[in-house]
Design a protein around this motif. Structure first.
Motif, mmCIF file in Angstrom:
data_model
loop_
_atom_site.group_PDB
_atom_site.id
_atom_site.type_symbol
_atom_site.label_atom_id
_atom_site.label_comp_id
_atom_site.label_asym_id
_atom_site.label_seq_id
_atom_site.Cartn_x
_atom_site.Cartn_y
_atom_site.Cartn_z
ATOM 1 N N TYR A 28 0.833 -1.210 0.000
ATOM 2 C CA TYR A 28 0.000 0.000 0.000
ATOM 3 C C TYR A 28 0.863 1.254 0.000
ATOM 4 C CZ TYR A 28 -4.710 -1.869 0.333
ATOM 5 O OH TYR A 28 -5.898 -2.469 0.046
ATOM 6 N N LEU A 29 1.966 1.215 0.721
ATOM 7 C CA LEU A 29 2.853 2.379 0.735
ATOM 8 C C LEU A 29 3.507 2.555 -0.632
ATOM 9 C CD1 LEU A 29 4.446 2.111 4.290
ATOM 10 C CD2 LEU A 29 2.775 3.777 3.481
ATOM 11 N N ALA A 30 3.838 1.429 -1.258
ATOM 12 C CA ALA A 30 4.424 1.506 -2.602
ATOM 13 C C ALA A 30 3.429 2.130 -3.576
ATOM 14 C CB ALA A 30 4.849 0.124 -3.080
ATOM 15 N N CYS A 31 2.135 1.886 -3.336
ATOM 16 C CA CYS A 31 1.093 2.452 -4.204
ATOM 17 C C CYS A 31 1.113 3.978 -4.178
ATOM 18 C CB CYS A 31 -0.294 1.974 -3.777
ATOM 19 S SG CYS A 31 -0.659 0.305 -4.300
ATOM 20 N N LEU A 32 1.627 4.561 -3.101
ATOM 21 C CA LEU A 32 1.713 6.022 -3.033
ATOM 22 C C LEU A 32 2.746 6.541 -4.015
ATOM 23 C CD1 LEU A 32 1.696 7.206 0.678
ATOM 24 C CD2 LEU A 32 -0.045 7.548 -1.041
ATOM 25 N N ILE A 33 3.755 5.714 -4.271
ATOM 26 C CA ILE A 33 4.865 6.168 -5.110
ATOM 27 C C ILE A 33 4.647 5.776 -6.560
ATOM 28 C CG2 ILE A 33 7.365 6.099 -5.423
ATOM 29 C CD1 ILE A 33 7.410 5.141 -2.412
ATOM 30 N N ARG A 34 4.192 4.548 -6.765
ATOM 31 C CA ARG A 34 4.044 4.062 -8.145
ATOM 32 C C ARG A 34 2.582 3.930 -8.533
ATOM 33 N NH1 ARG A 34 7.894 0.777 -11.422
ATOM 34 N NH2 ARG A 34 5.923 0.589 -12.490
ATOM 35 N N THR A 35 2.295 4.277 -9.762
ATOM 36 C CA THR A 35 0.945 4.051 -10.269
ATOM 37 C C THR A 35 0.964 2.762 -11.066
ATOM 38 O OG1 THR A 35 0.778 6.418 -10.550
ATOM 39 C CG2 THR A 35 -0.949 5.086 -11.554
ATOM 40 N N SER A 36 0.262 1.774 -10.566
ATOM 41 C CA SER A 36 0.221 0.519 -11.301
ATOM 42 C C SER A 36 -1.022 -0.256 -10.893
ATOM 43 C CB SER A 36 1.485 -0.286 -11.009
ATOM 44 O OG SER A 36 1.236 -1.661 -11.095
ATOM 45 N N GLU A 37 -1.795 -0.633 -11.884
ATOM 46 C CA GLU A 37 -3.008 -1.424 -11.655
ATOM 47 C C GLU A 37 -2.686 -2.677 -10.867
ATOM 48 O OE1 GLU A 37 -6.368 -1.874 -13.102
ATOM 49 O OE2 GLU A 37 -6.341 0.313 -13.077
ATOM 50 N N LYS A 38 -1.586 -3.305 -11.288
ATOM 51 C CA LYS A 38 -1.182 -4.584 -10.729
ATOM 52 C C LYS A 38 -0.915 -4.448 -9.233
ATOM 53 C CE LYS A 38 1.473 -8.002 -13.321
ATOM 54 N NZ LYS A 38 2.752 -8.063 -14.039
ATOM 55 N N LEU A 39 -0.149 -3.393 -8.909
ATOM 56 C CA LEU A 39 0.235 -3.146 -7.528
ATOM 57 C C LEU A 39 -1.007 -2.921 -6.672
ATOM 58 C CD1 LEU A 39 3.122 -3.029 -6.501
ATOM 59 C CD2 LEU A 39 2.973 -0.547 -6.519
ATOM 60 N N THR A 40 -1.942 -2.143 -7.206
ATOM 61 C CA THR A 40 -3.176 -1.845 -6.491
ATOM 62 C C THR A 40 -3.944 -3.125 -6.202
ATOM 63 O OG1 THR A 40 -3.261 0.168 -7.798
ATOM 64 C CG2 THR A 40 -5.220 -0.390 -6.562
ATOM 65 N N ARG A 41 -4.021 -3.986 -7.221
ATOM 66 C CA ARG A 41 -4.762 -5.240 -7.030
ATOM 67 C C ARG A 41 -4.088 -6.111 -5.984
ATOM 68 N NH1 ARG A 41 -5.846 -5.373 -12.570
ATOM 69 N NH2 ARG A 41 -4.012 -6.626 -12.969
ATOM 70 N N TRP A 42 -2.761 -6.166 -6.050
ATOM 71 C CA TRP A 42 -2.040 -7.019 -5.091
ATOM 72 C C TRP A 42 -2.156 -6.494 -3.667
ATOM 73 C CZ3 TRP A 42 -0.845 -11.780 -4.941
ATOM 74 C CH2 TRP A 42 -0.678 -12.465 -6.148
ATOM 75 N N ALA A 43 -2.134 -5.175 -3.517
ATOM 76 C CA ALA A 43 -2.287 -4.592 -2.185
ATOM 77 C C ALA A 43 -3.588 -5.094 -1.573
ATOM 78 C CB ALA A 43 -2.276 -3.070 -2.282
ATOM 79 N N SER A 44 -4.650 -4.991 -2.356
ATOM 80 C CA SER A 44 -5.968 -5.382 -1.867
ATOM 81 C C SER A 44 -6.021 -6.887 -1.588
ATOM 82 C CB SER A 44 -7.006 -4.981 -2.905
ATOM 83 O OG SER A 44 -8.278 -5.086 -2.358
ATOM 84 N N ARG A 45 -5.465 -7.675 -2.509
ATOM 85 C CA ARG A 45 -5.476 -9.134 -2.330
ATOM 86 C C ARG A 45 -4.764 -9.544 -1.048
ATOM 87 N NH1 ARG A 45 -3.528 -10.663 -8.210
ATOM 88 N NH2 ARG A 45 -5.440 -10.158 -9.316
ATOM 89 N N LEU A 46 -3.608 -8.935 -0.808
ATOM 90 C CA LEU A 46 -2.829 -9.279 0.382
ATOM 91 C C LEU A 46 -3.603 -8.923 1.644
ATOM 92 C CD1 LEU A 46 0.677 -8.132 -0.821
ATOM 93 C CD2 LEU A 46 0.112 -10.423 0.009
ATOM 94 N N LEU A 47 -4.239 -7.759 1.609
ATOM 95 C CA LEU A 47 -4.973 -7.335 2.794
ATOM 96 C C LEU A 47 -6.176 -8.246 3.035
ATOM 97 C CD1 LEU A 47 -4.791 -5.183 4.979
ATOM 98 C CD2 LEU A 47 -6.486 -3.867 3.727
ATOM 99 N N VAL A 48 -6.845 -8.644 1.957
ATOM 100 C CA VAL A 48 -7.985 -9.559 2.105
ATOM 101 C C VAL A 48 -7.504 -10.890 2.694
ATOM 102 C CG1 VAL A 48 -9.677 -10.934 0.845
ATOM 103 C CG2 VAL A 48 -9.430 -8.529 0.317
ATOM 104 N N SER A 49 -6.371 -11.401 2.209
ATOM 105 C CA SER A 49 -5.841 -12.655 2.761
ATOM 106 C C SER A 49 -5.509 -12.489 4.234
ATOM 107 C CB SER A 49 -4.573 -13.095 2.031
ATOM 108 O OG SER A 49 -4.582 -12.695 0.709
ATOM 109 N N GLY A 50 -4.880 -11.343 4.570
ATOM 110 C CA GLY A 50 -4.565 -11.072 5.974
ATOM 111 C C GLY A 50 -5.830 -11.041 6.806
ATOM 112 N N CYS A 51 -6.861 -10.424 6.240
ATOM 113 C CA CYS A 51 -8.136 -10.298 6.951
ATOM 114 C C CYS A 51 -8.750 -11.677 7.206
ATOM 115 C CB CYS A 51 -9.069 -9.411 6.138
ATOM 116 S SG CYS A 51 -10.625 -9.092 6.925
ATOM 117 N N ILE A 52 -8.651 -12.556 6.205
ATOM 118 C CA ILE A 52 -9.198 -13.912 6.380
ATOM 119 C C ILE A 52 -8.449 -14.650 7.497
ATOM 120 C CG2 ILE A 52 -9.467 -16.168 5.261
ATOM 121 C CD1 ILE A 52 -9.948 -14.561 2.622
#
Lengths: 433, 266
Positions: free
Chosen positions: B20-44
């Motif tokens: 998520y912090l990397a998302c502040l620096i880089r614009t990338s669809e992929k990165l955004t999706r992975w941030a969310s996926r990782l957080l969802v896995s953490g949440c589970i």
């Protein structure tokens, strides 16, 4: 076979010259047919936009082909070649490929990154495809150019930022107001910039437009253009609270909206934010409005700064785009070179010979008590069969080499016999199409 | 098992925070999706850890500081994920995930472990009180993150600094809408939490309100958010002052949560 590009653009010719050389899309069939009727011009595509006129063609004789197309351009537009020559550029081989990739990717445009050029080349190519003046090489070349342009667009941010003041205003408004679809624009005074900005806001989804002017009739006329509502200038402050976006450009000698007015208006609209753009000189909106909470005031200078920053950003992105193009040129050029007659004959022979040797090896290795000279004889036998089989396609290919159909033969052979010259690249090309 | 899931949660949140912090620096669809996926896995993993703990302890894991912090941060993650889906505000995650990671890291250092449930907590009113309080806290935490971003973005706009961070952060109106949603959900829940807390207090100690520090600070928190919501509903209050008050409210909330030991528990 060589690709050549001859043309002129905003970089080499003034608009007076460009408009003389432009081709009308309605009358493009004849020039296209004339083009490929030229001696040793095999395929041809004509691209004509307000910023450039270019001809893409294939030929065996680079220098001759370029000269003939230059003369064709001059003759077709009835311009003395001496007057035209100095404005024309000509590229061949790799440089030609690079040029077209750069043009399609909008790196050669007046506003780098503007998206129209790709569509214009696609349309021009469409005509050439329709009248069958483009063939196997230019078809593949232009499809490749389209896919390179797409790659540049997705992998760099070259087209992602606003480079006009009006567009910058819209982008900025979105950062404050979010979705513009339920928002209302108020135009104070008339002016080209204001109207242009208002158009941009409407294109971005703004719902309503209010127009006010010292002369009410002018306001009414402008309101009609936007299908909006005219407001009397004296009643401006009574209506201001309905506007989310205010564009002001009156010729008033002093400010017409002060901080107190805005404070009151904002309270009236329950503190919903307001976006002001002041285009007038001297200013219409008091600078102190900047300090009012939930009011955001920008001048043309502010917008201009954004545009400058975006342009600088674009040139950075353009460098990345150039790198992408360099990679793609190499790949395409490999395919193009493989289309020659000699490399194809060599590849075809190698392929046959490879099969022959493999089969021979298989037979001999499993054969006990093989007579002494049997292997030698079998080798001679298979070699003879192979040479007989290859004789007629080889001579047909050599003959075709003098005519125009050679690329068709070469491409067919390469596909039919699965010839290995850069097959992987070829698959990639095929996939992109 | 609880421990395993807990460690997994911590690890996944850690990676998600970095992305998520990397998302502040880089614009990338992929990165955004992975941030969310990782957080969802953490949440589970977090939910599994919580459910497992609840099933071994045979009650909601809200009875000590470690459990409460963990549950609090779980609610924050769930709330954020909901808003992220709805408003596409990846950058909010860059502000929320570090807070979550910090809370959970603190929780992991605290003493947990099963113990006998004090009789005073064996009341349905207590469970209602604690559960609702944490959901409302989560809403206010999101509102806090949003208020911080609002002030940053407003600063950029007023001083006309249109840098890379400005481009990344969401529009003011979106932030405003999210913060309003948070108050509209958080405030009624906090109200019911305080009422059910008072009823529990009556059942356990014979008095609805004993003016212990926890109750007093809860009331202060309640008043701040009441003022915010009231201002918004009556005169449409928003913008800078609302954002500052939201931040103050959150600080008071933290004081209530961490600083004030309840006179009867913990």
């Amino acid at each position: 076979m060589n690709i050549i590009v001859i043309g002129l653009s905003h970089k080499t010719a003034t608009v007076e010259i460009r408009e003389k050389v432009a081709f009308s899309p309605n009358l493009i069939e004849k020039p296209l047919r004339d083009l490929i009727a030229l001696d040793d011009i095999v395929e041809g595509v004509i691209v004509s936009t307000c910023n450039r006129v270019e001809i893409y063609a294939t030929t065996h004789d680079i220098a001759g082909g370029i000269a003939r197309i230059k003369r064709f351009l001059a003759a077709h537009h009835r311009i003395p070649i001496e007057n035209l020559e100095s404005h024309l550029y000509a590229y061949h081989s790799e440089a030609a490929i690079r040029h077209v990739f750069r043009v399609a990717s909008s790196l050669d445009s007046l506003v780098v990154g503007e998206p129209q050029i790709l569509g214009q080349i696609k349309t021009s190519y469409g005509y050439a495809a329709e009248y069958k003046t483009s063939g196997i090489i230019l078809n593949r070349f232009l499809h490749k150019a389209f896919s390179v342009a797409k790659r540049v667009r997705t992998e760099t941010k070259i087209a992602s930022s606003a480079v006009s003041v009006a567009f910058a205003a819209v982008e900025l408004a979105k950062k404050i107001l979010g979705d513009l679809s339920e928002k209302t624009v108020m135009l104070i005074g008339a002016g080209e910039m204001c109207e242009l900005a208002a158009k941009h806001f409407i294109n971005s989804g703004a719902k309503g437009v209010m127009v006010t002017n010292r002369t009410f009739e002018r306001a009414e006329r402008l309101a009609d253009d936007f299908a909006g509502e005219a407001v009397r200038f004296e009643e401006l402050l009574d209506h201001l609270h309905r506007a989310d976006i205010v564009l002001s450009s009156t010729g008033a000698p002093h400010t017409i909206i002060g901080p107190k007015d805005v404070e009151e208006v904002i309270r009236k609209r329950r503190f919903k934010p307001m976006f002001f753009i002041d285009i007038a000189v001297p200013r219409d909106i008091d600078q102190k409005v900047e300090d009012v909470d939930n009011a955001y005031l920008f001048t043309v200078d502010d917008l201009q700064e954004i545009v400058q920053a975006n342009l600088a950003q674009r040139s950075l992105e353009a460098e990345k785009a150039e790198e992408i193009i360099e990679q793609e040129i190499g790949q395409f050029f490999k395919w193009l070179s493989s289309l020659g007659v000699t490399p194809t004959i060599v590849a075809l022979r190698n392929r046959f010979d490879e099969i022959r040797r493999a089969e021979l090896e298989k037979t001999v290795s499993g054969w006990k008590d093989l007579p002494a000279d049997a292997e030698k004889r079998m080798d001679a036998l298979t070699m003879a069969i192979m040479n007989k089989l290859l004789h007629s396609p080889t001579s047909a290919l050599k003959q075709a080499g003098q005519g125009g159909r050679v690329d068709l033969y070469v491409d067919a052979l390469r596909q039919l016999f699965d010839l290995q010259t850069s097959r992987q690249d070829d698959d990639e090309l095929a996939l992109e199409e | 098992m609880t421990h395993f899931f807990f460690s997994l949660t911590l690890g996944l949140y850690g990676v998600a925070t970095m992305v998520y912090l990397a998302c502040l620096i880089r614009t990338s669809e992929k990165l955004t999706r992975w941030a969310s996926r990782l957080l969802v896995s953490g949440c589970i993993a977090h939910i599994l850890s919580t459910v497992h703990l609840a099933s071994t302890e045979k009650h909601l894991p809200l009875t000590n500081m470690q459990e409460s912090l963990s549950f609090f941060s779980l609610m924050v993650v769930v709330a954020f994920l909901i808003f992220e889906r709805r408003y596409k505000v990846t950058t909010l995650g860059s502000f929320v995930t570090p807070v979550v990671l910090l809370m959970l890291s603190v929780a992991s250092t605290l003493h947990g472990g099963a113990r006998q449930l004090p009789p005073i907590l064996q009341s349905n009113w207590f469970w209602i009180h604690a559960l609702l309080a944490f959901i409302s806290y989560a809403a206010f935490t999101i509102a806090f993150g949003v208020a911080v971003i609002y002030l940053i973005q407003r600063h950029f706009l007023k001083t006309k600094h249109f840098g890379a961070l400005f481009q990344k952060l969401p529009p003011l109106e979106t932030l405003d809408e999210i913060s309003y949603r948070c108050f509209a959900i958080g405030f009624p829940l906090l109200t019911v939490a305080i009422i059910s807390g008072a009823i529990w207090s009556e059942k356990a100690m014979g008095s609805y309100w004993v003016w212990d520090p926890k109750q007093t600070w809860s009331l202060i928190t309640w008043f701040i958010y009441a003022a915010l919501l009231h201002g918004r509903l009556t005169i449409g209050w928003r913008g800078k002052r609302a954002a500052i008050l939201s931040i103050v409210g959150f600080i008071v909330l933290l004081i209530t949560f961490f600083g004030m030991k309840h006179s009867v528990t913990w």
